[in-house]
Scaffold this active site. Structure first.
Site, mmCIF file in Angstrom:
data_model
loop_
_atom_site.group_PDB
_atom_site.id
_atom_site.type_symbol
_atom_site.label_atom_id
_atom_site.label_comp_id
_atom_site.label_asym_id
_atom_site.label_seq_id
_atom_site.Cartn_x
_atom_site.Cartn_y
_atom_site.Cartn_z
ATOM 1 N N GLY A 49 0.813 -1.225 0.000
ATOM 2 C CA GLY A 49 0.000 0.000 0.000
ATOM 3 C C GLY A 49 0.837 1.262 0.000
ATOM 4 N N CYS A 50 1.968 1.200 0.679
ATOM 5 C CA CYS A 50 2.854 2.360 0.762
ATOM 6 C C CYS A 50 3.478 2.662 -0.603
ATOM 7 C CB CYS A 50 3.943 2.119 1.797
ATOM 8 S SG CYS A 50 3.313 1.698 3.431
#
Length: 161
Positions: A49-50
């Site tokens: 997600g990062c």
């Protein structure tokens, strides 16, 4: 207890990668204490997600943030300075987003925004959040209530400026 709007940003030692290629100590209050700064925290560099949403959103939105008066965009993670520098290279973040290494999680703890990622082999990590800091004082704070990048996204922060 977590920091709140109106609190001063914690002053602890964090790291950046120095020009000599070695980690250099800096004061979080020094880096975040002047002008209008957008700080966003990620659980870890190179994590899904990062890497697909959070950092790319701020890289792509850096000019829009500057247009709203933001002087500096800063990403902090519980990683070492070398990892964050490599991640910035891969993501095209250099010159748009400054990277702060909180390798021991001291800043995350001082913010009161940690979580236990031991089940994933991550140990104690920073929660995902974004803050607007004006001359060292937190004026907006958006902490993700669970997985995902919504409240702390660049788009959401832009809408609040």
């Amino acid at each position: 207890m977590a920091v709140a709007v109106g609190d001063k940003v914690p002053d602890v030692e964090v790291k950046v990668l120095g020009e000599d290629g070695a980690p250099a100590s800096v004061s979080s209050a020094e880096v975040l204490g002047t002008g209008k700064v957008v700080l966003f925290a990620v659980p870890g560099a190179f994590t899904p997600g990062c890497s697909t949403q959070h950092l790319p959103g701020f890289v792509n939105g850096a000019a829009d943030l500057a247009g709203k008066g933001v002087d500096k965009v800063v990403c902090i993670a519980v990683n070492d300075a070398w990892t964050l520098d490599a991640w910035a290279d891969v993501q095209g973040a250099k010159g748009k987003v400054d990277m702060l290494a909180d390798g021991n999680g001291v800043f995350a703890s001082a913010m009161g925004l940690t979580f236990d990622g031991s089940g994933y082999g991550l140990g104690t990590r920073s929660q995902r959040y974004a803050a607007v800091i004006e001359d060292g004082t937190i004026t907006k704070l958006e902490v993700e209530p669970g997985p995902g990048v919504n409240a702390s996204s660049c788009e959401n922060i832009l809408s609040r400026l």
